[in-house]
Enzyme design. Structure first.
Site, PDB file in Angstrom:
ATOM      1  N   LYS A 169       0.924  -1.195   0.095  1.00 44.10           N
ATOM      2  CA  LYS A 169      -0.107   0.033  -0.041  1.00 44.10           C
ATOM      3  C   LYS A 169       0.891   1.361  -0.005  1.00 44.10           C
ATOM      4  O   LYS A 169       0.358   2.266  -0.476  1.00 44.10           O
ATOM      5  CB  LYS A 169      -0.759  -0.067   1.137  1.00 44.10           C
ATOM      6  CG  LYS A 169      -2.099  -0.839   1.072  1.00 44.10           C
ATOM      7  CD  LYS A 169      -3.222  -0.540  -0.125  1.00 44.10           C
ATOM      8  CE  LYS A 169      -4.324  -1.460   0.291  1.00 44.10           C
ATOM      9  NZ  LYS A 169      -5.252  -1.048  -0.599  1.00 44.10           N
ATOM     10  N   SER A 199       0.793  -9.849  -0.411  1.00 45.43           N
ATOM     11  CA  SER A 199       0.517  -8.709  -0.317  1.00 45.43           C
ATOM     12  C   SER A 199       0.999  -7.917   0.739  1.00 45.43           C
ATOM     13  O   SER A 199       1.143  -6.576   0.919  1.00 45.43           O
ATOM     14  CB  SER A 199      -0.525  -8.146  -0.972  1.00 45.43           C
ATOM     15  OG  SER A 199      -1.519  -8.913  -0.232  1.00 45.43           O
TER      16      SER A 199
END
Length: 405
Positions: free
Chosen positions: A54, A305
């Site tokens: 992110k 992720s």
């Protein structure tokens, strides 16, 4: 227009944000390759700054702000990883940040976000409820919204991960966890612009299948999320922007459940020595649970992720998986409540080299006759074959033993 035309912009963004982020490793996994009879590579974005991808999109967005917007400050909505990414990027760039998180957000992610200097507001059970609160705050304080996925600058920032993959390997299949679709949208633009034959597969939690259903139906569809340990990908609906990109460039979206995610998390810890959160492990869960058809010659990249897992949840995940694979076993016996019987049971557990964890007596349940006791013995064992030996040995002693699932 085709979205792959944004490729050149991703290249420029990679140059702009490179001083602020890590280029994360791509690791070939012999273990997982053997499990699925293919060539599995792990893209370790859990080792990224703030523990997830992110931060790429956060820097990409914040670096485009005008001086006036920077003075106003920014606001973001997130269950944790986007929150940390925006908070960290804001701190580095000297911008005030406000983060609205669901009340159900993991404590570790909440504390981490605060540690980066953000003002954190807890509101709602799911992201769409937190977003409603953020919209109120935007009107009150005139803050700039940094959306987790409905923003082309954020999406293109996430796409820099795709460029990294291309610099490390020429993949045949790339498997990506999906919530609102920002990561897979950016990666798809980067990869498909260079090679339209690369298959891109999204993975959602079965507790929140909004993007899969939207793609299958060919229209945006809202699905209320239910609980999942993959909190980072519980999204009520994708945005029109991510839906359009995914409709054009993503080959398929599959679903995994929490049991499959737990298995992937545990194997990553034990075999790959890698800590990955539930949402981050969804891609590998889909691969090892055969949700994706692979062949032996293919190079398959699993995007891990994020690695921001709450420690209390992690301990539960490990324990649950140990029970599932019968490395940890609970046996129930009902025996006369007299000296020697417990010792007899434990001696047979010791015979099969079981490591005893806990022993519990129950003398009051309705299925326990007067003068008897129910005993639960919990132990660890290295081989499931030994369980049958234990049950047989106890049966020879006249003791009926049952495995408690």
């Amino acid at each position: 227009m085709t979205y792959i035309n944004y490729f050149d912009e991703i290249v420029k963004i990679r140059e702009r944000i490179s001083p602020y982020i890590h280029e994360t490793p791509l690791d070939y996994s012999t273990t997982f390759s053997r499990m699925v009879n293919s060539n599995v590579y792990l893209k370790l974005e859990n080792l990224q700054k703030t523990g997830s991808f992110k931060v790429r999109g956060a820097f990409s967005k914040l670096l485009t702000l005008s001086d006036e917007e920077k003075k106003r400050g920014v606001i973001a909505v997130s269950a944790g990883n986007h929150a940390q990414g925006v908070a960290y990027a804001s701190k580095v760039l000297g911008i005030k940040s406000v983060i609205v998180m669901p009340e159900t957000a993991p404590i570790s992610k909440y504390l981490s976000t605060k540690s980066y200097g953000a003002e954190v507001i807890l509101y709602g059970s799911y992201l769409h409820e937190s977003m409603s609160k953020a919209e109120e705050i935007i009107k009150e304080r005139n803050l700039v919204l940094v959306h987790p996925y409905d923003d082309i600058n954020v999406i293109l920032g996430q796409g820099t991960l795709g460029l990294e993959i291309l610099s490390q390997i020429s993949p045949d299949v790339v498997v990506v966890p999906v919530g609102g679709g920002g990561l897979i949208s950016g990666i798809s633009i980067a990869l498909k612009a260079k090679n339209r034959n690369i298959k891109i597969i999204g993975v959602q939690s079965s507790a929140s299948p909004s993007l899969k259903i939207s793609k299958d139906l060919g229209r945006l569809t809202e699905i209320e999320p239910s609980y999942s340990i993959a909190d980072g990908i519980l999204v009520k609906t994708p945005s029109k922007l991510t839906f359009d990109i995914i409709s054009e460039l993503v080959d398929d979206i599959v679903l995994v459940d929490d049991d499959e995610i737990v298995c992937a998390m545990s194997l990553l810890l034990e075999r790959a020595k890698t800590l990955v959160e539930g949402a981050g492990a969804a891609s590998l869960a889909a691969i090892i649970s055969s949700k994706i058809k692979l062949n032996p010659s293919q190079k398959v990249v699993s995007i891990l992720s994020g690695g921001n897992v709450d420690l209390s949840l992690l301990s539960h995940v490990i324990e649950k998986n140990l029970y599932k694979i019968k490395r940890r076993v609970k046996v129930k016996v009902i025996v006369p409540d007299k000296p020697g019987y417990l010792n007899k049971v434990l001696s047979y557990v010791a015979k099969i080299r079981g490591n005893i964890i806990d022993v519990v007596h129950d003398r009051i349940s309705s299925d326990v006759k007067p003068g008897y006791t129910k005993i639960y013995v919990m132990f660890e064992i290295s081989s499931t074959d030994a369980i049958s030996e234990l049950i047989l040995d106890l049966a020879k002693e006249g003791i009926d033993a049952k495995i408690v699932d």
